[in-house]
Scaffold this active site. Structure first.
Site, PDB file in Angstrom:
ATOM      1  CG  ASP A  32      -1.570   1.719   3.039  1.00  0.00           C
ATOM      2  OD1 ASP A  32      -1.443   1.492   4.459  1.00  0.00           O
ATOM      3  OD2 ASP A  32      -2.052   0.956   2.327  1.00  0.00           O
ATOM      4  NE  ARG A  87      -1.968  -3.550  -4.020  1.00  0.00           N
ATOM      5  CZ  ARG A  87      -2.118  -3.827  -2.667  1.00  0.00           C
ATOM      6  NH1 ARG A  87      -2.239  -2.690  -1.928  1.00  0.00           N
ATOM      7  NH2 ARG A  87      -2.296  -4.941  -2.162  1.00  0.00           N
ATOM      8  CG  ASP A 144      -8.765   1.009   9.754  1.00  0.00           C
ATOM      9  OD1 ASP A 144      -9.509   1.602  10.205  1.00  0.00           O
ATOM     10  OD2 ASP A 144      -9.510  -0.216   9.362  1.00  0.00           O
ATOM     11  CB  THR A 145      -7.691  -1.105  13.998  1.00  0.00           C
ATOM     12  OG1 THR A 145      -6.823  -2.232  13.570  1.00  0.00           O
ATOM     13  CG2 THR A 145      -8.982  -1.588  13.502  1.00  0.00           C
ATOM     14  N   GLY A 146      -4.880   0.474  14.034  1.00  0.00           N
ATOM     15  CA  GLY A 146      -3.540   0.724  14.839  1.00  0.00           C
ATOM     16  C   GLY A 146      -2.876  -0.613  14.984  1.00  0.00           C
ATOM     17  CB  THR A 158      -1.079  -2.987  10.553  1.00  0.00           C
ATOM     18  OG1 THR A 158      -2.237  -3.585  10.401  1.00  0.00           O
ATOM     19  CG2 THR A 158       0.050  -3.593   9.681  1.00  0.00           C
ATOM     20  CG  LEU A 159       2.276   1.746  12.616  1.00  0.00           C
ATOM     21  CD1 LEU A 159       2.888   1.486  11.387  1.00  0.00           C
ATOM     22  CD2 LEU A 159       1.431   3.116  12.396  1.00  0.00           C
ATOM     23  CG  ASP A 207      -5.498  -3.876  -1.684  1.00  0.00           C
ATOM     24  OD1 ASP A 207      -5.385  -3.423  -0.673  1.00  0.00           O
ATOM     25  OD2 ASP A 207      -5.888  -5.036  -1.925  1.00  0.00           O
ATOM     26  N   GLY A 241       0.810  -1.283   0.097  1.00  0.00           N
ATOM     27  CA  GLY A 241       0.012   0.099   0.097  1.00  0.00           C
ATOM     28  C   GLY A 241       0.570   1.282   0.107  1.00  0.00           C
TER      29      GLY A 241
HETATM   30  P1  IMP Z   1      -4.935  -1.327  10.680  1.00  0.00           P
HETATM   31  O1  IMP Z   1      -4.247  -2.613  11.402  1.00  0.00           O
HETATM   32  O2  IMP Z   1      -6.407  -1.669  11.272  1.00  0.00           O
HETATM   33  O3  IMP Z   1      -4.324   0.050  11.124  1.00  0.00           O
HETATM   34  O4  IMP Z   1      -4.922  -1.791   9.201  1.00  0.00           O
HETATM   35  C1  IMP Z   1      -4.105  -0.888   8.681  1.00  0.00           C
HETATM   36  C2  IMP Z   1      -4.039  -1.544   7.307  1.00  0.00           C
HETATM   37  O5  IMP Z   1      -5.386  -1.855   6.787  1.00  0.00           O
HETATM   38  C3  IMP Z   1      -3.592  -0.443   6.146  1.00  0.00           C
HETATM   39  O6  IMP Z   1      -2.205  -0.707   6.012  1.00  0.00           O
HETATM   40  C4  IMP Z   1      -4.278  -0.885   4.901  1.00  0.00           C
HETATM   41  O7  IMP Z   1      -3.554  -2.024   4.304  1.00  0.00           O
HETATM   42  C5  IMP Z   1      -5.681  -1.509   5.406  1.00  0.00           C
HETATM   43  N1  IMP Z   1      -6.900  -0.675   5.294  1.00  0.00           N
HETATM   44  C6  IMP Z   1      -7.526   0.012   6.485  1.00  0.00           C
HETATM   45  N2  IMP Z   1      -8.295   0.906   5.909  1.00  0.00           N
HETATM   46  C7  IMP Z   1      -8.276   0.847   4.604  1.00  0.00           C
HETATM   47  C8  IMP Z   1      -9.096   1.427   3.424  1.00  0.00           C
HETATM   48  O8  IMP Z   1      -9.856   2.491   3.871  1.00  0.00           O
HETATM   49  N3  IMP Z   1      -8.542   1.047   2.295  1.00  0.00           N
HETATM   50  C9  IMP Z   1      -7.803  -0.002   1.745  1.00  0.00           C
HETATM   51  N4  IMP Z   1      -7.006  -0.422   2.834  1.00  0.00           N
HETATM   52  C10 IMP Z   1      -7.361   0.009   4.159  1.00  0.00           C
HETATM   53 MG    MG Z   2      -1.043  -1.156   4.555  1.00  0.00          MG
END
Ligand code: IMP
Ligand code: MG
Length: 194
Positions: free
Chosen positions: A101, A166, A104-106, A108-109, A160, A50
């Site tokens: 990119d 993408r 969102d929930t945080g 992953t990071l 995506d 992303g």
């Molecule tokens: P988190 O672990 O929920 O913060 O997820 C983050 C990952 O989810 C990002 O790196 C994206 O790959 C994916 N993601 C979250 N929201 C979106 C969206 O609106 N469009 C596309 N990918 C998203």
């Molecule tokens: Mg991502």
């Protein structure tokens, strides 16, 4: 001819950030990174896939001395992730900036930063193109954000849905995520030229 040679009116999505907006964000974030660690030959780490466009724009918006690497992660049940393909550089004592990119929930990071932090970098900071902070489940430090967005699903500029969209040069907001889940090709006709 409609802009970009697009067929018909877009009904399932709309442009949220045009290429000019994205270029401005990349310029702004690159300036902030340079001000912070530009003298330290930072390692910019792009999260595949992303963050590729954002990283490519940030790294050439300000040509300061830096190194670039990538890593990819894959979901690993219940909101957990694992590193699928790691960076190839030793980051001990290095100034590291992770480029994402969208946060969102945080989750992953949080996982990723924990892993990278255990390797002893001199500093570890995050630049995200988009921040959906209203969706945050775990607090995670994001030093630089291109744009704050509400709880909407976006595609394009690296992001995506099931591998599609993408390569769009803009970020588009999807009107009905359920409809897209039913038919992942839903936007193809309105966002790509025939
Ligand atoms: P988190 O672990 O929920 O913060 O997820 C983050 C990952 O989810 C990002 O790196 C994206 O790959 C994916 N993601 C979250 N929201 C979106 C969206 O609106 N469009 C596309 N990918 C998203
Ligand atoms: Mg991502």
């Amino acid at each position: 001819m409609p802009k970009g040679g697009r067929p018909g009116p877009a009904v399932h999505s709309e442009v949220l950030f045009a290429p000019d907006d994205l270029a401005e964000a990349a310029q702004r974030v690159a300036g902030a990174i340079e001000d912070s660690v530009g003298e330290e030959r930072p390692l910019l780490v792009g999260i595949l896939k992303g963050a590729t466009m954002f990283l490519a724009d940030v790294m050439r918006a300000r040509p300061f001395d830096c190194q670039v690497d990538f890593l990819s992660i894959s979901p690993f049940g219940q909101g957990r992730v694992r590193i699928e393909s790691d960076i190839s550089v030793d980051i001990e004592g290095r100034h590291v900036v992770v480029l994402e990119d969208i946060v969102d929930t945080g989750l992953t990071l949080t996982y990723l930063l924990g892993t990278l932090r255990s390797r002893g970098p001199a500093s570890l900071q995050v630049a995200a193109l988009l921040d959906k902070s209203v969706r945050r489940l775990v607090e995670v430090p994001v030093q630089w954000v291109g744009f704050e967005i509400p709880d909407v699903f976006v595609v394009g500029y690296g992001m995506d849905f099931e591998g599609r969209y993408r390569n769009l040069p803009e970020v588009r907001m999807v009107h009905d995520l359920m409809a897209l889940a039913d038919d992942p090709d839903l936007l193809v006709g309105e966002v790509f030229a025939p």
